[in-house]
Design a protein around this motif. Structure first.
Motif, PDB file in Angstrom:
ATOM      1  N   PHE A  14      -8.488  20.387 -20.192  1.00  0.00           N
ATOM      2  CA  PHE A  14      -8.883  19.063 -19.710  1.00  0.00           C
ATOM      3  C   PHE A  14      -8.272  18.839 -18.342  1.00  0.00           C
ATOM      4  CE2 PHE A  14      -9.795  18.047 -24.144  1.00  0.00           C
ATOM      5  CZ  PHE A  14     -10.995  17.370 -23.986  1.00  0.00           C
ATOM      6  N   LEU A  15      -9.083  18.410 -17.400  1.00  0.00           N
ATOM      7  CA  LEU A  15      -8.628  18.104 -16.059  1.00  0.00           C
ATOM      8  C   LEU A  15      -9.410  16.899 -15.584  1.00  0.00           C
ATOM      9  CD1 LEU A  15      -6.825  19.070 -13.695  1.00  0.00           C
ATOM     10  CD2 LEU A  15      -8.787  20.373 -12.885  1.00  0.00           C
ATOM     11  N   TYR A  16      -8.723  15.847 -15.220  1.00  0.00           N
ATOM     12  CA  TYR A  16      -9.348  14.610 -14.769  1.00  0.00           C
ATOM     13  C   TYR A  16     -10.376  14.110 -15.777  1.00  0.00           C
ATOM     14  CZ  TYR A  16      -7.216  15.845 -10.330  1.00  0.00           C
ATOM     15  OH  TYR A  16      -6.327  16.178  -9.356  1.00  0.00           O
ATOM     16  N   GLY A  17     -10.063  14.268 -17.050  1.00  0.00           N
ATOM     17  CA  GLY A  17     -10.937  13.771 -18.095  1.00  0.00           C
ATOM     18  C   GLY A  17     -12.132  14.647 -18.400  1.00  0.00           C
ATOM     19  N   ASN A  18     -12.252  15.780 -17.743  1.00  0.00           N
ATOM     20  CA  ASN A  18     -13.361  16.705 -17.983  1.00  0.00           C
ATOM     21  C   ASN A  18     -12.846  17.957 -18.669  1.00  0.00           C
ATOM     22  OD1 ASN A  18     -15.388  15.136 -16.702  1.00  0.00           O
ATOM     23  ND2 ASN A  18     -14.547  15.772 -14.733  1.00  0.00           N
ATOM     24  N   MET A  19     -13.685  18.564 -19.499  1.00  0.00           N
ATOM     25  CA  MET A  19     -13.341  19.805 -20.191  1.00  0.00           C
ATOM     26  C   MET A  19     -13.904  20.978 -19.407  1.00  0.00           C
ATOM     27  SD  MET A  19     -12.060  21.454 -22.709  1.00  0.00           S
ATOM     28  CE  MET A  19     -12.058  21.058 -24.425  1.00  0.00           C
ATOM     29  N   TYR A  20     -13.053  21.940 -19.081  1.00  0.00           N
ATOM     30  CA  TYR A  20     -13.468  23.165 -18.415  1.00  0.00           C
ATOM     31  C   TYR A  20     -13.049  24.332 -19.272  1.00  0.00           C
ATOM     32  CZ  TYR A  20     -13.899  20.092 -14.430  1.00  0.00           C
ATOM     33  OH  TYR A  20     -14.251  19.067 -13.604  1.00  0.00           O
ATOM     34  N   MET A  21     -13.877  25.367 -19.286  1.00  0.00           N
ATOM     35  CA  MET A  21     -13.517  26.567 -20.026  1.00  0.00           C
ATOM     36  C   MET A  21     -12.571  27.387 -19.164  1.00  0.00           C
ATOM     37  SD  MET A  21     -14.868  26.028 -22.841  1.00  0.00           S
ATOM     38  CE  MET A  21     -14.308  27.515 -23.616  1.00  0.00           C
ATOM     39  N   SER A  22     -11.437  27.746 -19.729  1.00  0.00           N
ATOM     40  CA  SER A  22     -10.439  28.510 -19.006  1.00  0.00           C
ATOM     41  C   SER A  22     -10.581  29.984 -19.364  1.00  0.00           C
ATOM     42  CB  SER A  22      -9.035  28.019 -19.368  1.00  0.00           C
ATOM     43  OG  SER A  22      -8.068  28.788 -18.700  1.00  0.00           O
ATOM     44  N   LEU A  23     -10.632  30.810 -18.358  1.00  0.00           N
ATOM     45  CA  LEU A  23     -10.761  32.238 -18.553  1.00  0.00           C
ATOM     46  C   LEU A  23      -9.379  32.862 -18.712  1.00  0.00           C
ATOM     47  CD1 LEU A  23     -13.143  32.756 -15.529  1.00  0.00           C
ATOM     48  CD2 LEU A  23     -13.826  32.582 -17.902  1.00  0.00           C
ATOM     49  N   GLN A  24      -9.342  34.035 -19.322  1.00  0.00           N
ATOM     50  CA  GLN A  24      -8.101  34.784 -19.278  1.00  0.00           C
ATOM     51  C   GLN A  24      -7.791  35.021 -17.811  1.00  0.00           C
ATOM     52  OE1 GLN A  24      -8.702  38.298 -21.720  1.00  0.00           O
ATOM     53  NE2 GLN A  24      -7.047  37.555 -23.016  1.00  0.00           N
ATOM     54  N   ILE A  25      -6.586  35.446 -17.546  1.00  0.00           N
ATOM     55  CA  ILE A  25      -6.182  35.616 -16.153  1.00  0.00           C
ATOM     56  C   ILE A  25      -7.122  36.608 -15.463  1.00  0.00           C
ATOM     57  CG2 ILE A  25      -4.353  36.372 -14.607  1.00  0.00           C
ATOM     58  CD1 ILE A  25      -2.362  35.502 -16.767  1.00  0.00           C
ATOM     59  N   PRO A  26      -7.866  36.134 -14.455  1.00  0.00           N
ATOM     60  CA  PRO A  26      -8.758  37.045 -13.735  1.00  0.00           C
ATOM     61  C   PRO A  26      -7.950  38.014 -12.867  1.00  0.00           C
ATOM     62  CG  PRO A  26      -8.898  34.828 -12.823  1.00  0.00           C
ATOM     63  CD  PRO A  26      -7.975  34.765 -13.993  1.00  0.00           C
ATOM     64  N   GLN A  27      -8.526  39.141 -12.563  1.00  0.00           N
ATOM     65  CA  GLN A  27      -7.849  40.176 -11.774  1.00  0.00           C
ATOM     66  C   GLN A  27      -7.372  39.624 -10.437  1.00  0.00           C
ATOM     67  OE1 GLN A  27      -6.785  43.111 -12.636  1.00  0.00           O
ATOM     68  NE2 GLN A  27      -6.000  43.604 -10.612  1.00  0.00           N
ATOM     69  N   ILE A  28      -8.142  38.761  -9.820  1.00  0.00           N
ATOM     70  CA  ILE A  28      -7.743  38.237  -8.515  1.00  0.00           C
ATOM     71  C   ILE A  28      -6.469  37.400  -8.614  1.00  0.00           C
ATOM     72  CG2 ILE A  28      -9.216  36.179  -8.576  1.00  0.00           C
ATOM     73  CD1 ILE A  28      -9.681  36.868  -5.487  1.00  0.00           C
ATOM     74  N   ALA A  29      -6.245  36.733  -9.745  1.00  0.00           N
ATOM     75  CA  ALA A  29      -5.003  35.983  -9.938  1.00  0.00           C
ATOM     76  C   ALA A  29      -3.823  36.948 -10.053  1.00  0.00           C
ATOM     77  CB  ALA A  29      -5.094  35.096 -11.170  1.00  0.00           C
ATOM     78  N   THR A  30      -4.043  38.060 -10.726  1.00  0.00           N
ATOM     79  CA  THR A  30      -3.004  39.085 -10.822  1.00  0.00           C
ATOM     80  C   THR A  30      -2.681  39.633  -9.435  1.00  0.00           C
ATOM     81  OG1 THR A  30      -3.737  39.654 -13.047  1.00  0.00           O
ATOM     82  CG2 THR A  30      -2.400  41.294 -11.900  1.00  0.00           C
ATOM     83  N   ILE A  31      -3.709  39.839  -8.622  1.00  0.00           N
ATOM     84  CA  ILE A  31      -3.505  40.316  -7.250  1.00  0.00           C
ATOM     85  C   ILE A  31      -2.660  39.321  -6.468  1.00  0.00           C
ATOM     86  CG2 ILE A  31      -4.702  40.734  -5.055  1.00  0.00           C
ATOM     87  CD1 ILE A  31      -7.001  41.959  -6.757  1.00  0.00           C
ATOM     88  N   LYS A  32      -2.999  38.032  -6.568  1.00  0.00           N
ATOM     89  CA  LYS A  32      -2.219  37.004  -5.844  1.00  0.00           C
ATOM     90  C   LYS A  32      -0.779  36.966  -6.324  1.00  0.00           C
ATOM     91  CE  LYS A  32      -1.632  32.976  -7.198  1.00  0.00           C
ATOM     92  NZ  LYS A  32      -0.603  32.066  -7.759  1.00  0.00           N
ATOM     93  N   ASN A  33      -0.590  37.008  -7.638  1.00  0.00           N
ATOM     94  CA  ASN A  33       0.761  36.929  -8.184  1.00  0.00           C
ATOM     95  C   ASN A  33       1.596  38.149  -7.799  1.00  0.00           C
ATOM     96  OD1 ASN A  33       0.180  34.441  -9.300  1.00  0.00           O
ATOM     97  ND2 ASN A  33      -0.497  35.329 -11.227  1.00  0.00           N
ATOM     98  N   GLN A  34       0.973  39.323  -7.769  1.00  0.00           N
ATOM     99  CA  GLN A  34       1.688  40.525  -7.324  1.00  0.00           C
ATOM    100  C   GLN A  34       2.027  40.431  -5.847  1.00  0.00           C
ATOM    101  OE1 GLN A  34      -0.976  43.684  -8.504  1.00  0.00           O
ATOM    102  NE2 GLN A  34      -0.076  43.833 -10.553  1.00  0.00           N
ATOM    103  N   TRP A  35       1.088  39.943  -5.047  1.00  0.00           N
ATOM    104  CA  TRP A  35       1.325  39.783  -3.614  1.00  0.00           C
ATOM    105  C   TRP A  35       2.528  38.879  -3.370  1.00  0.00           C
ATOM    106  CZ3 TRP A  35       1.086  35.375  -0.481  1.00  0.00           C
ATOM    107  CH2 TRP A  35       1.090  35.604   0.897  1.00  0.00           C
TER     108      TRP A  35
END
Length: 193
Positions: A14-35
């Motif tokens: 839930f974000l700002y009263g709306n429901m969004y489907m959350s994905l498992q951590i996408p590869q690009i997030a792993t890239i950012k976190n490693q960077w």
């Protein structure tokens, strides 16, 4: 021989009263976190920057990722662009310090804030990530990291002083020419929430 279909685990956010489907951590997030993590993988890192990285990693492990187009699909939720704000690419150290000071405000504990500043001020400008700062009346009021890799885009670490301006900052950020071009050529775009 049959192969198993790939399974992607989803859960709602839930974000700002709306429901969004959350994905498992996408590869690009792993890239950012490693960077980001690698920014302090140097010969003599300070103990403070290593502790700041640990605090950051604990925080980011709790984040969720949603499809950016799904998030943006509800135009009624998007405020206008940030009036009177200017958004700049962080490309020199003074702006990095401002970025770090603003990001550190996520944490309530003053010691944690100092450690986060120590960690984030170690950032060296390099692909695939870019830092952005939003200013109003000459003061930094919003920030984010944009990662572009493997035909994907991730908008992450979005922070604004005024919660009510978060969507407007995001809209203004995405309208920047260099980001608009990246989004158009991307196969997938994500938002970290």
């Amino acid at each position: 021989m049959c192969s198993k279909p790939s399974v992607i685990k989803l859960h709602g956010v839930f974000l700002y009263g709306n429901m969004y489907m959350s994905l498992q951590i996408p590869q690009i997030a792993t890239i950012k976190n490693q960077w980001l993590s690698q920014q302090v993988d140097v010969e003599f890192p300070t103990q403070e920057s290593l502790k700041g990285r640990e605090i950051y990693q604990n925080w980011v492990n709790e984040k969720n990722y949603v499809d950016l187009s799904e998030y943006l699909a509800d135009d009624s939720q998007l405020e206008q662009s940030l009036d009177g704000h200017e958004i700049y690419l962080v490309d020199f150290h003074r702006l990095t310090v401002m970025f770090a000071l603003l990001q550190a405000q996520r944490w309530q504990d003053e010691v944690e804030q100092e450690l986060i500043v120590e960690f984030l001020t170690q950032i060296i400008y390099s692909e695939p990530c870019q830092l952005y700062l939003g200013f109003k009346n000459g003061e930094p009021t919003a920030s984010a990291i944009v990662t572009v890799a493997d035909e994907q885009v991730l908008i992450s670490d979005v922070f604004v002083l005024e919660d009510t301006e978060q969507r407007a900052f995001l809209k203004s950020l995405l309208s920047k020419d260099e980001l608009s071009d990246s989004l158009q050529s991307a196969n997938k775009a994500f938002l970290e929430i």
